[in-house]
Each structure stands twice: as structure tokens, then as C-alpha cells.
Design a protein around this motif. Sequence first.
Motif, PDB file in Angstrom:
ATOM      1  N   ILE A 165       0.809  -1.223   0.000  1.00 49.34           N
ATOM      2  CA  ILE A 165       0.000   0.000   0.000  1.00 49.34           C
ATOM      3  C   ILE A 165       0.840   1.269   0.000  1.00 49.34           C
ATOM      4  CG2 ILE A 165      -2.168  -0.941   0.845  1.00 49.34           C
ATOM      5  CD1 ILE A 165      -1.362  -0.158   3.674  1.00 49.34           C
ATOM      6  N   GLU A 166       2.163   1.108   0.151  1.00 47.91           N
ATOM      7  CA  GLU A 166       3.044   2.278  -0.001  1.00 47.91           C
ATOM      8  C   GLU A 166       3.010   2.776  -1.442  1.00 47.91           C
ATOM      9  OE1 GLU A 166       6.849   1.277   1.707  1.00 47.91           O
ATOM     10  OE2 GLU A 166       5.927   1.147   3.696  1.00 47.91           O
ATOM     11  N   ARG A 167       2.632   1.891  -2.347  1.00 48.82           N
ATOM     12  CA  ARG A 167       2.500   2.294  -3.764  1.00 48.82           C
ATOM     13  C   ARG A 167       1.388   3.342  -3.906  1.00 48.82           C
ATOM     14  NH1 ARG A 167       6.226  -0.096  -2.995  1.00 48.82           N
ATOM     15  NH2 ARG A 167       6.998   1.985  -3.451  1.00 48.82           N
ATOM     16  N   LEU A 168       0.486   3.383  -2.897  1.00 50.37           N
ATOM     17  CA  LEU A 168      -0.598   4.366  -2.901  1.00 50.37           C
ATOM     18  C   LEU A 168      -0.230   5.548  -2.005  1.00 50.37           C
ATOM     19  CD1 LEU A 168      -3.209   1.584  -2.351  1.00 50.37           C
ATOM     20  CD2 LEU A 168      -3.322   3.080  -4.308  1.00 50.37           C
ATOM     21  N   ASP A 169       1.051   5.674  -1.698  1.00 53.90           N
ATOM     22  CA  ASP A 169       1.554   6.732  -0.804  1.00 53.90           C
ATOM     23  C   ASP A 169       0.972   6.650   0.596  1.00 53.90           C
ATOM     24  OD1 ASP A 169       1.882   9.364  -3.312  1.00 53.90           O
ATOM     25  OD2 ASP A 169       3.138   7.658  -2.777  1.00 53.90           O
ATOM     26  N   ILE A 170       0.589   5.451   1.021  1.00 51.54           N
ATOM     27  CA  ILE A 170       0.122   5.290   2.399  1.00 51.54           C
ATOM     28  C   ILE A 170       1.346   4.999   3.270  1.00 51.54           C
ATOM     29  CG2 ILE A 170      -1.237   3.853   3.993  1.00 51.54           C
ATOM     30  CD1 ILE A 170      -3.332   3.581   1.786  1.00 51.54           C
ATOM     31  N   ASP A 171       1.590   5.913   4.209  1.00 53.68           N
ATOM     32  CA  ASP A 171       2.766   5.803   5.077  1.00 53.68           C
ATOM     33  C   ASP A 171       2.314   5.278   6.440  1.00 53.68           C
ATOM     34  OD1 ASP A 171       5.102   8.323   6.408  1.00 53.68           O
ATOM     35  OD2 ASP A 171       4.933   6.159   6.718  1.00 53.68           O
ATOM     36  N   VAL A 172       2.569   3.997   6.679  1.00 51.64           N
ATOM     37  CA  VAL A 172       2.050   3.374   7.902  1.00 51.64           C
ATOM     38  C   VAL A 172       2.715   3.930   9.166  1.00 51.64           C
ATOM     39  CG1 VAL A 172       1.321   1.233   6.768  1.00 51.64           C
ATOM     40  CG2 VAL A 172       3.623   1.382   7.713  1.00 51.64           C
ATOM     41  N   GLY A 173       3.881   4.530   9.006  1.00 50.57           N
ATOM     42  CA  GLY A 173       4.597   5.035  10.173  1.00 50.57           C
ATOM     43  C   GLY A 173       4.347   6.505  10.447  1.00 50.57           C
ATOM     44  N   LYS A 174       3.465   7.092   9.664  1.00 48.52           N
ATOM     45  CA  LYS A 174       3.266   8.559   9.719  1.00 48.52           C
ATOM     46  C   LYS A 174       2.964   9.051  11.122  1.00 48.52           C
ATOM     47  CE  LYS A 174       0.508  12.043   7.281  1.00 48.52           C
ATOM     48  NZ  LYS A 174      -0.545  12.223   6.266  1.00 48.52           N
ATOM     49  N   LYS A 175       2.027   8.402  11.799  1.00 49.16           N
ATOM     50  CA  LYS A 175       1.626   8.884  13.131  1.00 49.16           C
ATOM     51  C   LYS A 175       1.972   7.879  14.221  1.00 49.16           C
ATOM     52  CE  LYS A 175      -2.270  11.670  11.736  1.00 49.16           C
ATOM     53  NZ  LYS A 175      -3.708  11.815  11.719  1.00 49.16           N
ATOM     54  N   ARG A 176       2.763   6.903  13.872  1.00 51.36           N
ATOM     55  CA  ARG A 176       3.024   5.817  14.827  1.00 51.36           C
ATOM     56  C   ARG A 176       4.521   5.541  14.872  1.00 51.36           C
ATOM     57  NH1 ARG A 176      -1.772   4.915  11.996  1.00 51.36           N
ATOM     58  NH2 ARG A 176      -3.603   4.528  13.306  1.00 51.36           N
ATOM     59  N   PRO A 177       5.197   6.118  15.861  1.00 52.45           N
ATOM     60  CA  PRO A 177       6.660   6.032  15.904  1.00 52.45           C
ATOM     61  C   PRO A 177       7.200   4.604  16.022  1.00 52.45           C
ATOM     62  CG  PRO A 177       5.781   7.102  17.888  1.00 52.45           C
ATOM     63  CD  PRO A 177       4.651   6.959  16.946  1.00 52.45           C
ATOM     64  N   ASN A 178       6.524   3.728  16.754  1.00 50.68           N
ATOM     65  CA  ASN A 178       7.000   2.339  16.865  1.00 50.68           C
ATOM     66  C   ASN A 178       6.934   1.643  15.511  1.00 50.68           C
ATOM     67  OD1 ASN A 178       7.408   2.636  19.612  1.00 50.68           O
ATOM     68  ND2 ASN A 178       5.519   1.605  20.211  1.00 50.68           N
ATOM     69  N   VAL A 179       5.840   1.873  14.793  1.00 52.66           N
ATOM     70  CA  VAL A 179       5.673   1.260  13.468  1.00 52.66           C
ATOM     71  C   VAL A 179       6.728   1.808  12.503  1.00 52.66           C
ATOM     72  CG1 VAL A 179       4.130   1.033  11.465  1.00 52.66           C
ATOM     73  CG2 VAL A 179       3.197   0.833  13.774  1.00 52.66           C
ATOM     74  N   LYS A 180       6.965   3.105  12.571  1.00 53.69           N
ATOM     75  CA  LYS A 180       7.951   3.753  11.688  1.00 53.69           C
ATOM     76  C   LYS A 180       9.341   3.143  11.917  1.00 53.69           C
ATOM     77  CE  LYS A 180       9.778   8.493  10.860  1.00 53.69           C
ATOM     78  NZ  LYS A 180      10.393   8.186   9.619  1.00 53.69           N
ATOM     79  N   ALA A 181       9.730   3.069  13.187  1.00 54.41           N
ATOM     80  CA  ALA A 181      11.063   2.542  13.508  1.00 54.41           C
ATOM     81  C   ALA A 181      11.163   1.072  13.090  1.00 54.41           C
ATOM     82  CB  ALA A 181      11.329   2.690  15.002  1.00 54.41           C
ATOM     83  N   TRP A 182      10.105   0.320  13.356  1.00 56.51           N
ATOM     84  CA  TRP A 182      10.080  -1.112  13.003  1.00 56.51           C
ATOM     85  C   TRP A 182      10.270  -1.301  11.506  1.00 56.51           C
ATOM     86  CZ3 TRP A 182       5.976  -2.955   9.917  1.00 56.51           C
ATOM     87  CH2 TRP A 182       5.988  -4.334   9.671  1.00 56.51           C
ATOM     88  N   ARG A 183       9.511  -0.554  10.729  1.00 58.22           N
ATOM     89  CA  ARG A 183       9.559  -0.688   9.271  1.00 58.22           C
ATOM     90  C   ARG A 183      10.983  -0.446   8.771  1.00 58.22           C
ATOM     91  NH1 ARG A 183       9.942   2.887   5.599  1.00 58.22           N
ATOM     92  NH2 ARG A 183       9.275   2.489   3.447  1.00 58.22           N
ATOM     93  N   GLU A 184      11.597   0.595   9.297  1.00 54.12           N
ATOM     94  CA  GLU A 184      12.956   0.933   8.834  1.00 54.12           C
ATOM     95  C   GLU A 184      13.949  -0.148   9.211  1.00 54.12           C
ATOM     96  OE1 GLU A 184      13.426   4.859  10.402  1.00 54.12           O
ATOM     97  OE2 GLU A 184      12.007   5.704   8.940  1.00 54.12           O
ATOM     98  N   GLN A 185      13.772  -0.703  10.403  1.00 53.80           N
ATOM     99  CA  GLN A 185      14.696  -1.753  10.837  1.00 53.80           C
ATOM    100  C   GLN A 185      14.553  -3.033  10.026  1.00 53.80           C
ATOM    101  OE1 GLN A 185      15.743  -1.658  15.382  1.00 53.80           O
ATOM    102  NE2 GLN A 185      13.630  -1.071  15.100  1.00 53.80           N
ATOM    103  N   VAL A 186      13.324  -3.393   9.706  1.00 54.66           N
ATOM    104  CA  VAL A 186      13.105  -4.627   8.929  1.00 54.66           C
ATOM    105  C   VAL A 186      13.702  -4.459   7.534  1.00 54.66           C
ATOM    106  CG1 VAL A 186      11.395  -6.229   7.986  1.00 54.66           C
ATOM    107  CG2 VAL A 186      11.012  -5.220  10.225  1.00 54.66           C
ATOM    108  N   ILE A 187      13.427  -3.307   6.918  1.00 56.94           N
ATOM    109  CA  ILE A 187      13.954  -3.070   5.563  1.00 56.94           C
ATOM    110  C   ILE A 187      15.483  -3.075   5.582  1.00 56.94           C
ATOM    111  CG2 ILE A 187      14.158  -1.355   3.699  1.00 56.94           C
ATOM    112  CD1 ILE A 187      11.220  -0.615   4.238  1.00 56.94           C
TER     113      ILE A 187
END
Lengths: 216, 228
Positions: A165-187
Motif C-alpha cells: 500500500i506504499e504504492r498508494l503513498d500510504i505511510d504506515v509510520g506517519k503517526k506511529r513512531p514504533n511502526v515507523k522505527a520497526w519498518r525501517e529496521q526490517v527493511i
Amino acid sequence: PCRAVQMFMKMNNIPFDYHHIDLAKGEQQSEAFLKINLFGRAPAIKDGDFRVAESIAILQYLAAKFSTPDHWYPKDITARAKINEYLCWHHNNTREGATGIFFNAVIGPKVRQQPRDEEVIKTAKTKLSATLDMLENYFLKGHSFIASDQISIADLLALCEFTQIERLDIDVGKKRPNVKAWREQVIAKLGSHFDEAHEIIIDLAKHLNVTAEPFE
Amino acid sequence: MSKIDFYSFFASPPCRVVHTFLEIAKIPYEYHTIDLIKVEQQSEEFRKINPHGKVPAIVHDGFLLTESIAIVQYLAQKFKTEDHWYPSDSKKRAKIDEYLCWHHSNCRQGTGVLFFHVAIATNVRKQPRNEDVIKERKAKLTDVLNFFENYFLKDSKFINSDDISIADIAAIIEFQQIKYIGIDIGKTRPNVKAWRDRVIARLGPTFDTIHEPLGKMTEPMQITEDFE
């Protein structure tokens, strides 16, 4: 689900032959493929004569068969149970929300020429929001990864739903710092395997002229 | 090993899955009723035990776990139950896991949602029947039962296996609930019929006992839903 299995095999140097099943052309319903997987769905694997469908079952099997590093699917019963808890919840939560949006905002209108069903998309967005809240406040609370301090198959599966869904510019980490940090670490952990697995979806999105979808 | 604290309600199929396995595998437990009709799952008291406010949930030596399938997988391994329940052989286990994955988006979607709309929405919550949803869920149920007939039970007596496992418990619990709305899953499917009878026989009196409250709740509704 296919990308999750592919990245897992690459990360663990599991030898495989890739057979492309074109979902847009409906190849998953072909007679030849149905002999591999009667469900008519990808991913599926064939190990000699042994067939397994369902991405989670495939990942669990591969982790056991190839004795991959323990963190992917821990042998400790309690640690494994927390990963399994996420894996169960994933089907009707992460997958339902994210795939619900992608399917109804992209595949439906742009591939199958169906009109957008705004009600269905709205419901999927609500689901996605609730999913991200659970990740933020429970599965990632006190952990760098889902229910764990190390990457596991749970992280691969969740990430792949969100990168879709990032292809639709949906940023799952936008308002959620734990999710943002997690996503970056996994990638970061996945490195070049992440880029390789996502080439096709990035190209597809460009080819279909996918536009941004509002989501908060 | 200490006993399991099990938080549950009779009307929830995932709760009945865990309950059945605790009983059949003779795992020591204490049953704590969380009345979903009274919305006790949202109470402050229960939220202290389980912040999600969900059932089923277990607490074992301070370890909290939700999700019925994850719970039974944990119990099978922790209490070293008989191997057939969740085989240690990786290929046998993979075929059970394959079903357990498929179960979430298929079996449950064809049975639980249908039961809700036919029995609960109309008879308990007094809402009008949603014929579109009911029709759609019956179509899903047809697909699900066809997969059972032609794949999961095609060459084996139980789901992807020659012996009963947690996959069979998960499935039978879902199918049993729609019996209470008059649907006979084995009516036109001989493999399904034989499997159902075999599983229920194997689970014995435990199965009937666990379903008694559901039977009492649905009996006055006198529902006979059309389905082939």
C-alpha cells in the motif's frame, strides 16, 4: 505473501527455482498450477513430491527443514507462541486491511475495470487503522520487532502487506513512531533482498498509474 | 507445571476450540467465564488480565496468550500432548499448519459470520435479516465444504492426516455451530459426513458437554436454514 517467502529463502540461502504465476492473467487457476496447489493461489512450494500452500505454513516448514537461525521462528515454546499469536491475528487484521485497500483501490478499478466500492475501501481503511494501532501499542510495545527483539517471519509477512500500500503513498509510520522505527529496521535487515523482491510491484504501480490514496 | 487460567465464553467458537483441546488432552485448567453478552471482556477487571479485552485468552505462569490456534499450538507443545494432535515431523506439521492458515480466511468466514447473521443478529439483536450477506456467506460455505470434500479429506480420514489433530478440532467446532441453524454439512458430501462423525466420536462426551449451553441458547430459536 509471495514476496515474504521469496525474501526468506534469499536471506537464508535456501535454493529454489522460481516459477512465475501471473495472477493478472489468472494463471493461478490454470490446470497445470491447480495440480501444484488445489487452492489456486500463490505462493505454493513443491519440495520433491511434497506440496505446501499458504505463506505462513510454507515459512514455518522452511524454517524447520533448513534449520534457519532461530530468530526467524524460535524453538522456545513461549517465544514461538508470541510469534504464532501474531501470525494468527495477521489473516483477518493486517492482511484484511492492507490487501482490502490495495485490491479495491488498485486491482479492481485498474486491472479488472470494476468501479471503486467506496464503502469497502472505507471499511478496509478503518481495519488498517485498527491494525496499526495494535502493532504500535501491543506487538511492537517494548520490542524492536513483532513480539520479539529480533526479526522473524512475522515481520516479513507484515512488512510485505504494508509495502504493497506504499504504492498508494500510504505511510504506515506517519503517526506511529514504533511502526515507523520497526519498518525501517526490517527493511535495513533485508537489504538488497528487499529491493529485489519489490522491483515488480514498483513497476506494476507505475504501469498502472497508481495514484495516492488518502489515509490518516 | 501449574494449571492454565482459561478465560472463555461458551458462545464463542474459538473459545470452544481451546476448551475442547484442554479437556481432550487432559490439561489442568481453571475456567473463568467472561460473559460476552454482558460485554465483560471490556471490563476493567478483565483488561487488567488481558489488555486486548479478547477471549479466548490463557494465562500460564504469568504468560498471557490470545488467539485460539496459537493457544492450542502452545498447549500441545508445552504439555507434550500425544504427537498426532500437532505432529513434530516437519512435513506432517506443515500440512496441519496449511489447514490452520486457510481456516482463518475460509472456514471461519463461511460458518461464524453466517451463524451470526442467521441466529444472533435476527434472534438476539432483533435486526432484520441481511439476505445479501447470508447469501454470500452460504456461497463461501459451499466453497469451503467442497475443499473439504475434494482436498483435505480426499485421501485421508482426518484433515491432511490419518489421525485427528488440532486442525480437526478447529474445523469441527466451526461446523457444529451451524448445525444449530439446521445446516447439515454432510448432506451431499460423503467424505465430510464420514469425517464429521469420526471426529465427534473421537472427541466423545466432552464434545456434547461443551456444546450444551449453545444448544440451550439456540433451541428456542427453531431455525432451519436452507442449504445444500
